[in-house]
Design a protein around this motif. Structure first.
Motif, PDB file in Angstrom:
ATOM      1  N   ILE A 139     -76.045-101.703  21.075  1.00 38.43           N
ATOM      2  CA  ILE A 139     -76.046-100.279  21.475  1.00 38.43           C
ATOM      3  C   ILE A 139     -77.417 -99.662  21.192  1.00 38.43           C
ATOM      4  N   ASN A 140     -77.939 -99.946  20.005  1.00 36.05           N
ATOM      5  CA  ASN A 140     -79.261 -99.404  19.639  1.00 36.05           C
ATOM      6  C   ASN A 140     -80.344 -99.894  20.582  1.00 36.05           C
ATOM      7  N   ARG A 141     -80.284-101.189  20.912  1.00 39.22           N
ATOM      8  CA  ARG A 141     -81.286-101.740  21.821  1.00 39.22           C
ATOM      9  C   ARG A 141     -81.218-101.020  23.166  1.00 39.22           C
ATOM     10  N   TYR A 142     -79.993-100.807  23.660  1.00 45.77           N
ATOM     11  CA  TYR A 142     -79.796-100.165  24.959  1.00 45.77           C
ATOM     12  C   TYR A 142     -80.314 -98.727  24.933  1.00 45.77           C
ATOM     13  N   LEU A 143     -79.956 -97.972  23.873  1.00 43.90           N
ATOM     14  CA  LEU A 143     -80.355 -96.572  23.810  1.00 43.90           C
ATOM     15  C   LEU A 143     -81.860 -96.426  23.610  1.00 43.90           C
ATOM     16  N   SER A 144     -82.421 -97.239  22.709  1.00 44.02           N
ATOM     17  CA  SER A 144     -83.859 -97.106  22.441  1.00 44.02           C
ATOM     18  C   SER A 144     -84.681 -97.523  23.653  1.00 44.02           C
ATOM     19  N   ASN A 145     -84.236 -98.549  24.363  1.00 42.35           N
ATOM     20  CA  ASN A 145     -84.938 -98.955  25.587  1.00 42.35           C
ATOM     21  C   ASN A 145     -84.902 -97.851  26.644  1.00 42.35           C
ATOM     22  N   ASN A 146     -83.727 -97.216  26.769  1.00 40.04           N
ATOM     23  CA  ASN A 146     -83.611 -96.094  27.718  1.00 40.04           C
ATOM     24  C   ASN A 146     -84.558 -94.956  27.362  1.00 40.04           C
ATOM     25  N   PHE A 147     -84.600 -94.668  26.050  1.00 38.99           N
ATOM     26  CA  PHE A 147     -85.463 -93.578  25.562  1.00 38.99           C
ATOM     27  C   PHE A 147     -86.929 -93.899  25.862  1.00 38.99           C
ATOM     28  N   LEU A 148     -87.329 -95.111  25.573  1.00 39.29           N
ATOM     29  CA  LEU A 148     -88.734 -95.485  25.778  1.00 39.29           C
ATOM     30  C   LEU A 148     -89.096 -95.515  27.269  1.00 39.29           C
ATOM     31  N   LYS A 149     -88.163 -95.971  28.078  1.00 37.63           N
ATOM     32  CA  LYS A 149     -88.427 -96.001  29.526  1.00 37.63           C
ATOM     33  C   LYS A 149     -88.628 -94.590  30.071  1.00 37.63           C
ATOM     34  N   GLU A 150     -87.828 -93.677  29.495  1.00 37.13           N
ATOM     35  CA  GLU A 150     -87.911 -92.268  29.919  1.00 37.13           C
ATOM     36  C   GLU A 150     -89.271 -91.695  29.548  1.00 37.13           C
ATOM     37  N   LYS A 151     -89.713 -91.983  28.323  1.00 35.06           N
ATOM     38  CA  LYS A 151     -90.963 -91.392  27.818  1.00 35.06           C
ATOM     39  C   LYS A 151     -92.194 -92.126  28.349  1.00 35.06           C
ATOM     40  N   PHE A 152     -92.083 -93.437  28.412  1.00 33.45           N
ATOM     41  CA  PHE A 152     -93.254 -94.231  28.859  1.00 33.45           C
ATOM     42  C   PHE A 152     -92.829 -95.156  29.999  1.00 33.45           C
ATOM     43  N   PRO A 153     -92.685 -94.602  31.176  1.00 32.32           N
ATOM     44  CA  PRO A 153     -92.148 -95.386  32.301  1.00 32.32           C
ATOM     45  C   PRO A 153     -92.996 -96.593  32.688  1.00 32.32           C
ATOM     46  N   ASP A 154     -94.318 -96.570  32.346  1.00 32.51           N
ATOM     47  CA  ASP A 154     -95.198 -97.680  32.775  1.00 32.51           C
ATOM     48  C   ASP A 154     -95.247 -98.827  31.753  1.00 32.51           C
ATOM     49  N   ILE A 155     -94.620 -98.621  30.624  1.00 31.82           N
ATOM     50  CA  ILE A 155     -94.735 -99.660  29.570  1.00 31.82           C
ATOM     51  C   ILE A 155     -93.375-100.310  29.324  1.00 31.82           C
ATOM     52  N   PRO A 201     -90.459-101.478  27.301  1.00 30.31           N
ATOM     53  CA  PRO A 201     -89.989-101.034  25.969  1.00 30.31           C
ATOM     54  C   PRO A 201     -90.157-102.101  24.898  1.00 30.31           C
ATOM     55  N   GLU A 202     -89.936-103.367  25.228  1.00 27.38           N
ATOM     56  CA  GLU A 202     -90.045-104.439  24.224  1.00 27.38           C
ATOM     57  C   GLU A 202     -91.464-104.560  23.688  1.00 27.38           C
ATOM     58  N   ASN A 203     -92.458-104.293  24.575  1.00 28.88           N
ATOM     59  CA  ASN A 203     -93.863-104.366  24.131  1.00 28.88           C
ATOM     60  C   ASN A 203     -94.194-103.251  23.156  1.00 28.88           C
ATOM     61  N   LEU A 204     -93.518-102.119  23.324  1.00 26.30           N
ATOM     62  CA  LEU A 204     -93.753-101.007  22.400  1.00 26.30           C
ATOM     63  C   LEU A 204     -93.094-101.280  21.050  1.00 26.30           C
ATOM     64  N   LYS A 205     -91.910-101.873  21.116  1.00 27.42           N
ATOM     65  CA  LYS A 205     -91.175-102.113  19.866  1.00 27.42           C
ATOM     66  C   LYS A 205     -91.803-103.253  19.045  1.00 27.42           C
ATOM     67  N   ASN A 206     -92.278-104.280  19.721  1.00 33.42           N
ATOM     68  CA  ASN A 206     -92.912-105.414  19.023  1.00 33.42           C
ATOM     69  C   ASN A 206     -94.295-105.675  19.630  1.00 33.42           C
ATOM     70  N   PRO A 207     -95.273-104.823  19.285  1.00 38.93           N
ATOM     71  CA  PRO A 207     -96.585-104.959  19.928  1.00 38.93           C
ATOM     72  C   PRO A 207     -97.292-106.288  19.595  1.00 38.93           C
ATOM     73  N   ILE A 208     -97.045-106.810  18.416  1.00 34.83           N
ATOM     74  CA  ILE A 208     -97.705-108.083  18.048  1.00 34.83           C
ATOM     75  C   ILE A 208     -96.675-109.202  18.075  1.00 34.83           C
ATOM     76  N   LYS A 209     -97.018-110.217  18.825  1.00 39.70           N
ATOM     77  CA  LYS A 209     -96.118-111.378  18.865  1.00 39.70           C
ATOM     78  C   LYS A 209     -96.862-112.578  18.268  1.00 39.70           C
ATOM     79  N   SER A 210     -96.092-113.528  17.761  1.00 37.75           N
ATOM     80  CA  SER A 210     -96.769-114.702  17.187  1.00 37.75           C
ATOM     81  C   SER A 210     -96.333-115.969  17.912  1.00 37.75           C
TER      82      SER A 210
END
Lengths: 241, 429
Positions: free
Chosen positions: B145-161, B163-172
């Motif tokens: 549920i959290n993943r769904y809501l936070s992704n929706n929120f981020l898509k709304e605010k930053f439509p060009d980015i 959401p997963e890249n915003l939540k985990n900017p550094i990957k290994s």
């Protein structure tokens, strides 16, 4: 001259500081039943165990058929059998399996093996129960089985420690008769017993032993005459007193 | 040789009793039975992802949320109850384990990014593995549920980015290096794979050592208890044959017993550890790193295991001389159990190389430590330590067998007993 099967000379055995045998000497001739009689702790079982190659000794010399016991115990084991006082047999084996297991150690070939087993079956006298496990046998049956094991090879020397220990009168009589019959066929016997009647019936000669020393050796009848005794018990009492 | 075979057959006949066979089959069956139950419980946990939802809001957002849970693999069951207490009663009456209540006004609050709490009710009806899975299920649902809501929120605010890249900017990207070989993967993945493949080595070894030692100790104790040893020692056969026959028979029976026992145990462990990764990806990683037993490695490991068993048997023979009967044999096995258990637990839960030097030396002096550490060292290419271990065990075995042979060739086998911690000579001889 009678052939000497066992010669014990000045035999000594110490357990730590305690002297169990203080230098005893005796001989057993071919076809003779020689008995050691004496109270508990006199040194009878120790002597028998030494001759049976189980225990080492502190001094003296033991020869079986001219073989030095210290030097050739393995060779001696081929010529003797030993029946310990409280011996048991393997409970998970059948009586027949036990006899065959023991016969294989002595038999040179199949013919000899069959001969030993056949003789053992004759001695035990309960052929129908030989297929049952030893664990189901009565004390008398186990003792007969062990005696059969000790005599089936017709050893040159059978060492029997209290052969009728704990048995009823009938079983004891049977065992004594079996021992007697084997001696007639050439086996020599060294035995120990508390039972003076048994010794009187069985033995050709006896050694009265107490506290690790032999007090007297001789034929039962002669000893009784010498000590003006009715039986060996009286001889024994007079010697100890 | 015939005399030895005769002796060996007798030893085996004496050891394989009906009681032993029944106890072995019973234990194996018991493990199998426990394994079946554990497996069905674990399968139940994996299968049951039923979620019961009372949607008191009935908005588009709450509808999208339940749809998203379905897409995420949960089986969503919508209840028709219109208030919380009747939904709880319904869940109680119908043996529902997890109830989720979406509150009134959830959709409106979500549209303004001011979220209202979702309530979850978990019913504990037993303390089995499947009942404890309720907690994991709640966490899974809330996480989704959290993943769904936070992704929706981020898509709304930053439509060009994304959401997963915003939540985990550094990957290994994880790499593992073993014996100079490098491969893409995580250390945890390698460790859990190697662990799952080699976990049975110490268990099998421990079982065989303990079984065989117990057998040989009992064999001597039984000879003494049943007064058969004296007769056996006077038959014309080498005393060394008596010692070796007991060892070989105990080793064989111990090996068979442990093998049968392990069948049940393996099923049981297999049921519990079915989720440890052993798939093709992990296998490929292991292959790239060369962390696989080659045929020669198996031979080396086998020699190490075999020598450890021989050492245990040699030690058990010597301990057997000190026992008087079966009862004292059970006590006498204790030192051996400790000597096996110490390296067993250390190898299971720690790295012997990471211990301090004195402790490490102490562990290495125990011959049974070597096969426990051999499997890991073979995989890591540290063959020297494995060879030293084999040589050490061989020396220990030779020493033990010489001592055992000497004891059996003298009257000590009959006269030495251990009574209340002190050695004494039998006075009645």
């Amino acid at each position: 001259m009678d052939e000497i099967i066992l010669r014990v000379e000045n035999l000594k055995k110490n357990y730590g500081k305690r002297e169990a045998l203080k230098g005893i000497s005796f001989e057993v001739k071919k076809g003779e039943i020689f008995a050691l009689i004496g109270p508990n702790g006199a040194g009878k079982t120790t002597t028998l165990r030494i001759v049976a190659t189980l225990l080492s000794f502190s001094g003296g010399r033991v020869e079986v058929m001219g073989l030095d016991l210290k030097k050739e115990p393995k060779r001696i084991r081929e010529e003797i059998t030993y029946l310990p006082e409280e011996a048991g047999a393997y409970k998970n084996l059948t009586g027949m399996d036990y006899l065959k297991f023991m016969a294989r150690f002595y038999a040179a070939d199949k013919h000899e093996f069959d001969e030993y087993v056949e003789r053992a079956v004759e001695i035990v006298g309960f052929k129908d129960r030989l297929k049952d496990k030893v664990g189901t046998y009565s004390k008398g049956m186990v003792r007969k089985l062990l005696l059969a094991r000790a005599l089936m090879t017709k050893p040159r020397l059978a060492i029997l420690d209290e052969p009728t220990s704990g048995l009823d009168v009938i079983n004891s009589l049977e065992i004594r008769e079996i021992i007697r019959s084997f001696v007639q066929e050439g086996t020599s016997v060294l035995l120990s017993s508390h039972n003076m009647l048994e010794i009187d019936f069985l033995s050709d000669r006896v050694a009265i032993i107490d506290k690790g020393e032999i007090l007297e050796i001789g034929e039962p009848e002669i000893l009784k005459q010498e000590y003006s005794a009715q039986n060996l018990e009286e001889v024994f009492r007079r010697l100890v007193q | 040789m015939n005399k030895f075979i005769n002796l060996l057959k007798k030893e085996i006949k004496e050891m394989i009793t009906l009681q032993i066979v029944i106890s072995l089959l019973f234990t194996t069956g018991l493990f199998y039975f426990i394994g079946v139950i554990a497996k069905s419980e674990i399968e139940k946990v994996a299968a049951e992802r039923d979620v019961y939802i009372v949607d008191l809001d009935g908005s588009q957002e709450s509808g999208l949320l339940t749809d998203n849970l379905s897409l995420a693999g949960f089986k969503v069951n919508l209840l028709e109850e219109r208030d919380k207490s009747s939904a709880i009663e319904y869940a109680n009456a119908n043996n529902i384990d997890l109830l989720i209540v979406i509150p009134e006004g959830f959709g409106e609050a979500a549209s303004q990014f001011q979220f209202k709490d979702i309530e979850t009710y978990t019913y504990i009806r037993s303390f089995s593995i499947s009942s404890s899975a309720g907690t994991a299920l709640v966490e899974g649902v809330i996480g989704e549920i959290n993943r769904y809501l936070s992704n929706n929120f981020l898509k709304e605010k930053f439509p060009d980015i994304e959401p997963e890249n915003l939540k985990n900017p550094i990957k290994s990207r994880d790499f593992v290096i073993v014996k100079g070989k490098m491969a893409a993967g995580s250390a945890a993945e390698v460790s859990s794979f190697v662990y799952s493949q080699s976990i049975f080595v110490p268990i099998i070894l421990m079982m065989i050592i303990l079984y065989s030692s117990q057998m040989v100790l009992s064999a001597i104790a039984l000879e003494k208890q049943d007064k058969t040893l004296e007769t056996l020692l006077t038959v014309p056969i080498s005393r060394n044959y008596i010692v070796i026959a007991k060892m070989v028979a105990s080793g064989l029976v111990g090996l068979i017993s442990a093998g049968v026992y392990m069948l049940g145990f393996r099923y049981y462990m297999g049921s519990l550890m079915g989720n440890i990764p052993s798939d093709g990806q992990a296998g490929e990683l292991i292959q790239q790193l060369g962390l696989q037993f080659k045929p020669n490695d198996f031979i080396l490991l086998g020699i190490s295991l075999f020598l450890a068993i021989l050492c245990a048997l040699g030690l058990a023979i010597i301990l057997g001389v000190l026992v008087e009967d079966l009862k004292s044999a059970q006590t006498m096995i204790l030192p051996l159990i400790f000597l096996v258990m110490i390296p067993y637990f250390i190898s299971m839960f720690s790295d012997i190389n990471s211990l301090s030097l004195p402790v490490r030396v102490l562990i290495m002096l125990i011959p049974f430590s070597h096969p426990f550490i051999a499997s890991q060292n073979i995989l890591l290419g540290n063959y020297d330590i494995v060879f030293y271990g084999i040589i050490y065990m061989l020396v220990v075995f030779v020493v033990l067998i010489v001592i055992a042979g000497r004891i059996f060739s003298t009257d000590r086998v009959l006269t030495v007993k251990l009574s209340f911690g002190r050695k004494r000579l039998a006075k009645d001889y």
